[in-house]
Scaffold this motif. Structure first.
Motif, short mmCIF file in Angstrom:
data_model
loop_
_atom_site.label_atom_id
_atom_site.label_comp_id
_atom_site.label_asym_id
_atom_site.label_seq_id
_atom_site.Cartn_x
_atom_site.Cartn_y
_atom_site.Cartn_z
N GLU A 1 -69.35 -35.23 -89.17
CA GLU A 1 -68.94 -34.95 -87.78
C GLU A 1 -67.50 -35.40 -87.58
OE1 GLU A 1 -71.53 -36.65 -84.87
OE2 GLU A 1 -73.33 -35.95 -85.90
N THR B 1 -74.39 -34.91 -93.30
CA THR B 1 -73.70 -34.35 -92.13
C THR B 1 -72.34 -35.00 -91.96
OG1 THR B 1 -75.88 -34.19 -91.10
CG2 THR B 1 -73.98 -33.86 -89.66
N GLN C 1 -68.42 -33.08 -83.46
CA GLN C 1 -68.91 -31.77 -83.87
C GLN C 1 -69.22 -31.76 -85.36
OE1 GLN C 1 -65.68 -29.20 -82.41
NE2 GLN C 1 -67.27 -28.14 -81.24
N VAL C 2 -70.33 -31.14 -85.71
CA VAL C 2 -70.70 -31.03 -87.12
C VAL C 2 -69.72 -30.06 -87.79
CG1 VAL C 2 -72.47 -30.32 -88.77
CG2 VAL C 2 -73.12 -31.54 -86.68
#
Lengths: 283, 360
Positions: free
Chosen positions: B61, B59, B65-66
């Motif tokens: 970010e 992931t 926010q991803v």
């Protein structure tokens, strides 16, 4: 003794420099003459009567205006030039649009099948047009396109040679420009249109000259599919003048000169870009 | 400004693992430098943050926010490329305003931002020139200006000084450091030049073969490397590494004998337990930690010099043939074949296990 050997050595080295250069210039002059001679002969012949041309007269005559008048009397010049220009320009633009997109795609997008498909495209260069004529004619016939200019345009649109040319040229296109454009928010088609096309404009110019000449001079395929006089291009018309029962070679030469002028014009207008494009677009 | 968080980020090209699980926390306003040898994956990691390479797993970010599948232009990033990547058919002004024009900004706002960036970077007289009419340093400033006008949350720099000559590189390094202070921006910067890394970074990320070897402040990495790779990569000339073994303990210090200096017994202070006698070890001593004086010393036969003016790098070898580099301020008095007693403080020597891990 020393002085003598030195004085002999100097002219020997000068000769060794001058002779190869002189030989090169002689060879180039012969090649230039062989290249230019048909054009000069065409210009001279356009001023002579058909009988003088057959006799092999190689000096300027006084029949030029008569030949021009006869040509314009026998040929609907505006229509023929319009047909040629329409076909050549549309075919050139379509060929360049499709082939440059294909070349860009082949170079930019990675895929397991990419090289296999590209090899297949290149293989089509090995197929002679004579082998394609009859199937193409049958296809055009079934599509009801015989005697239309679309029949000339369609087979030329995807040119393996021009795809190859654009792919090779695209190798010099910096991938970081594409990355920068992506970061700037451009979609792939926008990168192509707003970044690739302007950056590669010399490549496009060179391709335009090559493809325009190919299409303007296209003879065999239009001869097969264009059958009515309304649709014929300049090459067909000049050819028909030359193959008449009593051909007037003076008139034929006027037609040949007029047929040559647009390609010369395109080449001279785009000469600089053509050379730059052949050397590589991206600086 | 925004935080950048990488959680178990991985990247594979076919069967090739390029990034093998990177976890990283980049704070807002921080200047982070990815450093490592060629092919270690630092540029790939940066391109993954930019969105120019897909993330295989993990992931990413940015600003909470991803961003894994978000378009590069919508990640709030701006990137400066190694080759500048200026659009050759546009003027400097058009290059700098291009992204804003595409984003639909009005002309007045574009002009305001472009002029502001031009002022910061002193590009005023160059605004109507095309890139081919600029020098390398000017092009680099335009590339940075193009990034600034976007007012991004995160600046990404991919080896931006590699194409510049040595003098200009130093100048631009100072410019970038000044810019970071002025903009207080989050910057992720890739380089293979450890001097750039040491001088610019708040935090250095040392990468090797797609793995983060160590993350830390420049001097922490220099003083306290986690392994032999980091110890060797940070610091120039490289740290000297000597093979040896533990022969005993003296209080909290490990008594070490070096293979190339059989007569020597060096006591290296440790914070943790001393390895058992006979354990093979590597002893690291930085070239600049050799002095004329010193509790311990090694005899070195000098083979070659590199005089830098203020200091000299003396390359020599031990009696067993191990190569050693010593930084000295008395280089002018040395000569080839000279036997040098290079003293050092054993508290500055670093101990590593045979597999390269640090023994603290």
């Amino acid at each position: 003794m020393t002085a003598i050997s030195t004085s002999r050595a100097v002219p020997a080295s000068r000769a060794s420099r001058v002779l190869p250069r002189a030989a090169t210039y002689v060879a180039l002059s012969v090649a230039a003459f062989v290249s230019v001679f048909p054009f000069i002969w065409m210009m001279i012949s356009s001023t002579n009567t058909s009988i003088d041309i057959i006799k092999g007269k190689a000096t300027f005559g006084r029949a030029f205006s008569n030949n021009v008048a006869n040509f314009f009397a026998q040929v609907d010049v505006p229509l023929v030039f319009w047909n040629s220009a329409k076909v050549a320009i549309l075919a050139t633009l379509l060929t360049i649009a499709v082939s440059s997109l294909a070349g860009y795609g082949f170079e930019m997008f990675r895929s397991k099948m990419r090289d296999r498909i590209y090899s297949l495209v290149l293989l089509t260069l090995m197929v002679p047009f004579a082998a394609l004529m009859i199937p193409l004619f049958m296809m055009m016939g079934k599509a009801g396109l015989i005697n239309t200019h679309i029949a000339i345009l369609l087979p030329t649109v995807a040119s393996a040679f021009i795809i190859f040319y654009f792919r090779q040229a695209t190798k010099a296109f910096p991938t970081e420009l594409r990355d920068a454009a992506k970061v700037d928010g451009l979609k792939e088609w926008q990168i192509f249109l707003y970044i690739y096309v302007p950056v590669m404009r010399s490549t496009y110019a060179a391709a335009f000259v090559i493809v325009f000449m190919m299409n303007w001079n296209n003879y065999l395929w239009p001869l097969i599919v264009l059958q009515s006089n309304d649709t014929k291009t300049i090459t067909l018309v000049v050819s028909s003048l030359a193959s008449a029962y009593y051909p007037d070679f003076g008139v034929v030469m006027i037609g040949t000169i007029l047929a040559t002028l647009p390609t010369l014009l395109v080449f001279f207008v785009m000469q600089r870009q053509f050379v730059a494009g052949m050397l590589g677009s991206v600086k | 400004m925004a935080d950048v968080i990488l959680k178990d980020i991985r990247k594979t090209f076919g069967v090739l693992d390029v990034i093998k699980g990177v976890d990283l926390d980049i704070k807002s306003g921080e200047f982070v430098v990815f450093v490592g040898p060629s092919g270690c994956g630092k540029s790939t990691l940066l391109r993954m943050i930019a969105g120019l390479e897909d993330i295989t797993s993990g992931t990413l970010e940015i600003g909470g926010q991803v961003m894994n599948d978000v378009d590069p232009s919508k990640r709030g990033i701006a990137m400066v490329f190694q080759s500048y990547a200026l659009y050759p058919h546009m003027t400097v002004r058009e290059n700098m305003g291009f992204a804003l024009r595409f984003a639909g900004q009005d002309k007045a706002e574009i002009a305001r931002r472009v002029d502001a960036a031009a002022k910061i970077l002193e590009l005023g007289p160059l605004m109507d020139r095309k890139p081919k009419a600029l020098s390398g340093g000017q092009r680099q400033r335009v590339a940075i200006g193009r990034a600034i006008v976007r007012e991004p949350d995160v600046f990404l720099f991919d080896e931006p000084l590699s194409n510049l000559d040595a003098e200009l590189r130093v100048h631009m390094r100072v410019e970038i450091a000044r810019l970071h202070k002025e903009l207080n921006a989050t910057i992720v910067y890739v380089t293979h030049d450890q001097v750039e890394a040491m001088t610019l970074a708040d935090k250095i990320v040392v990468l090797r073969a797609g793995i983060v070897e160590q993350v830390g402040a420049p001097l922490d990495l220099y003083d306290d490397p986690a392994n032999l790779f980091v110890a060797g990569f940070i610091g120039s000339p490289r740290m000297n590494v000597f093979a040896g073994r533990v022969i005993g303990a003296s209080g909290t210090s490990a008594l070490v004998s070096l293979d190339g200096f059989a007569d020597k017994e060096i006591a290296v202070p440790l914070q943790g337990p001393v390895p058992s006698a006979g354990t093979p070890i590597r002893l690291g001593i930085r070239p600049e930690h050799f002095t004329d004086a010193g509790e311990d010393s090694l005899s070195i036969t000098i083979d070659m010099f590199e005089h830098l003016g203020g200091e000299t790098f003396a390359y020599g070898r031990s009696t067993s043939g191990e190569t050693i580099v010593v930084t000295t301020r008395n280089g002018r008095s040395l000569s080839t074949g000279h036997v040098l007693k290079a003293g050092f403080d054993p508290t500055r020597a670093l101990l590593f296990a045979e597999d390269g891990k640090r023994i603290r």
